[in-house]
Design an enzyme around this catalytic site. Sequence first.
Site, PDB file in Angstrom:
ATOM      1  N   GLY A 172      52.668  -6.059   7.456  1.00 15.60           N
ATOM      2  CA  GLY A 172      53.926  -6.792   7.380  1.00 15.60           C
ATOM      3  C   GLY A 172      54.255  -7.325   6.000  1.00 15.60           C
ATOM      4  N   THR A 173      53.272  -7.889   5.330  1.00 12.27           N
ATOM      5  CA  THR A 173      53.536  -8.469   4.012  1.00 12.27           C
ATOM      6  C   THR A 173      53.985  -7.404   3.021  1.00 12.27           C
ATOM      7  OG1 THR A 173      52.022 -10.340   4.303  1.00 12.27           O
ATOM      8  CG2 THR A 173      52.471  -9.637   2.038  1.00 12.27           C
TER       9      THR A 173
ATOM     10  N   ASN B  28      57.782 -16.403  14.114  1.00  9.37           N
ATOM     11  CA  ASN B  28      56.341 -16.382  14.348  1.00  9.37           C
ATOM     12  C   ASN B  28      55.764 -17.716  14.782  1.00  9.37           C
ATOM     13  OD1 ASN B  28      57.152 -16.826  11.515  1.00  9.37           O
ATOM     14  ND2 ASN B  28      55.000 -17.267  11.190  1.00  9.37           N
TER      15      ASN B  28
ATOM     16  N   GLN C  89      56.685  -9.858  14.713  1.00 11.93           N
ATOM     17  CA  GLN C  89      56.323 -10.600  15.921  1.00 11.93           C
ATOM     18  C   GLN C  89      56.973 -10.045  17.190  1.00 11.93           C
ATOM     19  OE1 GLN C  89      54.113 -12.834  16.635  1.00 11.93           O
ATOM     20  NE2 GLN C  89      53.395 -13.205  14.556  1.00 11.93           N
TER      21      GLN C  89
ATOM     22  N   SER D 127      53.818  -4.433  11.919  1.00 15.29           N
ATOM     23  CA  SER D 127      52.428  -4.561  11.497  1.00 15.29           C
ATOM     24  C   SER D 127      51.513  -4.284  12.682  1.00 15.29           C
ATOM     25  CB  SER D 127      52.166  -5.971  10.963  1.00 15.29           C
ATOM     26  OG  SER D 127      50.828  -6.105  10.519  1.00 15.29           O
TER      27      SER D 127
ATOM     28  N   HIS E  24      48.339  -4.877  13.540  1.00 17.02           N
ATOM     29  CA  HIS E  24      47.397  -5.811  14.164  1.00 17.02           C
ATOM     30  C   HIS E  24      48.088  -6.867  15.025  1.00 17.02           C
ATOM     31  CE1 HIS E  24      47.617  -9.579  11.631  1.00 17.02           C
ATOM     32  NE2 HIS E  24      48.258  -8.746  10.833  1.00 17.02           N
TER      33      HIS E  24
ATOM     34  N   THR F 164      46.507   6.877  -1.199  1.00 21.54           N
ATOM     35  CA  THR F 164      46.038   7.755  -0.127  1.00 21.54           C
ATOM     36  C   THR F 164      46.311   7.116   1.234  1.00 21.54           C
ATOM     37  OG1 THR F 164      44.284   8.621  -1.550  1.00 21.54           O
ATOM     38  CG2 THR F 164      44.032   8.944   0.833  1.00 21.54           C
TER      39      THR F 164
ATOM     40  N   CYS G  50      49.200 -17.480   8.039  1.00 19.18           N
ATOM     41  CA  CYS G  50      49.245 -17.348   6.581  1.00 19.18           C
ATOM     42  C   CYS G  50      49.281 -18.701   5.880  1.00 19.18           C
ATOM     43  CB  CYS G  50      50.460 -16.521   6.170  1.00 19.18           C
ATOM     44  SG  CYS G  50      50.368 -14.804   6.715  1.00 19.18           S
TER      45      CYS G  50
END
Length: 379
Positions: free
Chosen positions: A69-70, A149, A178, A198, A200, A236, A322
Amino acid sequence: MIYFDNSATTKPHPDVLTSYTEAAQTYFANPSSLHRLGGSAEQLLTACRKQAAQLLHVGENEILFTSGGTEGNNLAIKGTALQKKRIGNHIITTTVEHPSVLETCAELENQGFKVTYVDVDKYGYVTAEKIKAAITDKTILVSVMHVNNELGTIQPIKTIGQMLTEFPHITFHVDHVQGAGKVALDIKESNIHLCTLSAHKFHGMKGSGILYKAADTRIVAQLSGGGQEQGLRSGTENVPGITAMVKALRLAIEELRVHPAKLFELRERLWAGLAKMDDVVLHSPPAGAPHIVNFSVPGLKPEVLVHALGEKDIYVSTKSACSSKNSDASAVLLACGVPDTQAESAIRVSFSYDNTQQEVDYFLQILDKTLTHLKKVMR
């Protein structure tokens, strides 16, 4: 163990772990290599891109794989700002965005860009009218998150996107981190140009993400190198992580389709229990996302409650992961007009489909006992 911190990160699904391991063992070659093993890795990467596009109902050429996400938010915002700096320097966002958006905008301000941070109401909602009122002839980008979030506020993305069609020179970016797998979002129907996910957050592996980029939207790359991902994200490709992410996304979307009410039932059960507690102040909107509930116990430091619950093997959080180690008040709650005493004591509970009603009931029971005990100790 009761894990109620799923908005910070989710536990990888067993099938996702299997996909990751198999891909890492079999398709370990660099997909840019010319030999047969490299070609096999590239074929898997192409298959993953195709499936991700099908799941999100977008084109294959509109899927960019990132580290999460970041990076996705940075690439979308900085990439747009640098691409369009010759036609304008004004960006619009809200006061309740994720730090990866707010800090990116602050950095661009230091580079001469102008940013308008649109205010929200007491539940964190922004309106299309407020966004429109902030638009100038120099506006090049609007960035609004889908699901907040910390509060679980669901922003009117479709309405904002429709309004922005009146301004074809403005790029619309949505942070969908989210919401993915929990709150449906039609990217095309909402007229979104850039959209961040994202892995995770929906039971995938850390270190993988997706940036949807509409085919006719142009951005400037932020990483220089080998020119992977259409030259917009050099490096990669993490083939095992991408494989696992696409599997996780498929499973999450399927779970939402098959059990659309499960998370809402958990939320309603928790909400009803918290509402009965005299010391608790609820902050999340009544009609918010089904997996996030935010509340405060004024006068009680949130880390004390987090650790007390942790001793009972119950895991919740204070605010965005965060920024959770910062002891100051929640910037999101302050932006909503919440008093300092409440914003300094906020607790976030966030569910996944793995959670149960029995866990909610036990949490409420332990929370009530814990608050009673802490009040006696603090007298």
